[in-house]
Design an enzyme around this catalytic site. Structure first.
Site, mmCIF file in Angstrom:
data_model
loop_
_atom_site.group_PDB
_atom_site.id
_atom_site.type_symbol
_atom_site.label_atom_id
_atom_site.label_comp_id
_atom_site.label_asym_id
_atom_site.label_seq_id
_atom_site.Cartn_x
_atom_site.Cartn_y
_atom_site.Cartn_z
ATOM 1 N N HIS A 79 0.946 -1.179 0.070
ATOM 2 C CA HIS A 79 0.011 0.231 -0.112
ATOM 3 C C HIS A 79 0.797 1.207 -0.046
ATOM 4 O O HIS A 79 0.676 2.262 -0.849
ATOM 5 C CB HIS A 79 -0.953 0.059 1.239
ATOM 6 C CG HIS A 79 -1.728 1.293 1.357
ATOM 7 N ND1 HIS A 79 -3.045 1.222 1.490
ATOM 8 C CD2 HIS A 79 -1.360 2.531 1.449
ATOM 9 C CE1 HIS A 79 -3.529 2.163 1.583
ATOM 10 N NE2 HIS A 79 -2.720 3.097 1.749
ATOM 11 N N HIS B 223 1.802 4.406 -3.080
ATOM 12 C CA HIS B 223 1.982 5.736 -3.109
ATOM 13 C C HIS B 223 2.803 6.464 -3.818
ATOM 14 O O HIS B 223 2.707 7.379 -4.156
ATOM 15 C CB HIS B 223 1.780 6.142 -1.370
ATOM 16 C CG HIS B 223 0.516 6.272 -0.813
ATOM 17 N ND1 HIS B 223 -0.439 6.827 -1.244
ATOM 18 C CD2 HIS B 223 -0.050 5.539 0.114
ATOM 19 C CE1 HIS B 223 -1.714 6.968 -0.373
ATOM 20 N NE2 HIS B 223 -1.400 5.883 0.349
HETATM 21 ZN ZN ZN Z 1 -2.672 5.241 2.068
#
Ligand code: ZN
Length: 173
Positions: free
Chosen positions: A131, A135
């Site tokens: 995750h 980004h």
């Molecule tokens: Zn996040």
């Protein structure tokens, strides 16, 4: 440092590598770690505080406690096995959705002394690493949803934001 929220375009930009030896990045890591605890997240990536550098902090509140400060992290291998991951994001408050992630990943990174390190992450830590590293490439977890599910999620998010703003207005009248 302020939290950058969706749909700010900063969140969809690709970050650049940190130059080895850059002393300012250590301050960035420390401030990001503080914010991680203040905002009660499991992970925070630099673009979420408006910095387009490849830097991530993660603490999944496991025992023993471990705070990962990752400079220029890179996934070097991933398991074929996938797991369902219940995800949320500080930049998309309130929203939650289930997506698929690799059950385990190997991550190579530089530590605060700019030494090369490697970590094998499994389960929740693995999902968290994927995750946060996403980004750095401008990818949000909702980008892993099908087109339909993503548009539903965004509509829900906008509605929740509107309700929140409305409440705020009412409380400040
Ligand atoms: Zn996040």
């Amino acid at each position: 440092m302020e939290l950058i929220k969706y749909p700010n375009p900063i969140l969809s930009k690709k970050c650049t590598n940190v130059e080895i030896g850059d002393p300012e990045i250590l301050d960035v890591l420390n401030m990001m770690s503080q914010k991680l605890y203040e905002w009660e997240g499991a992970g925070l990536a630099a673009p979420q505080v408006g910095i387009l550098k490849r830097v991530v902090v993660i603490d999944i509140r496991s025992e023993p406690k471990r705070l990962y400060k990752l400079i220029n992290p890179k996934i070097i291998w991933k398991s074929e096995e996938m797991v369902e991951s219940q995800e949320g994001c500080l930049s998309l408050p309130i929203l939650k959705d289930t997506i698929l992630r690799h059950e385990s990943v190997g991550v190579e990174y530089l530590d605060e002394k700019f030494q090369r390190q490697e970590v094998t992450a499994t389960g929740f830590l693995s999902c968290c690493m994927q995750h946060e590293l996403d980004h750095l490439d401008g990818i949000l977890y909702i980008d892993h949803l099908s087109k339909l599910k993503k548009s539903i999620a965004i509509k829900r998010f906008n509605k929740l934001q509107e309700e929140k703003n409305h409440e705020y207005e009412l409380n400040n009248e």
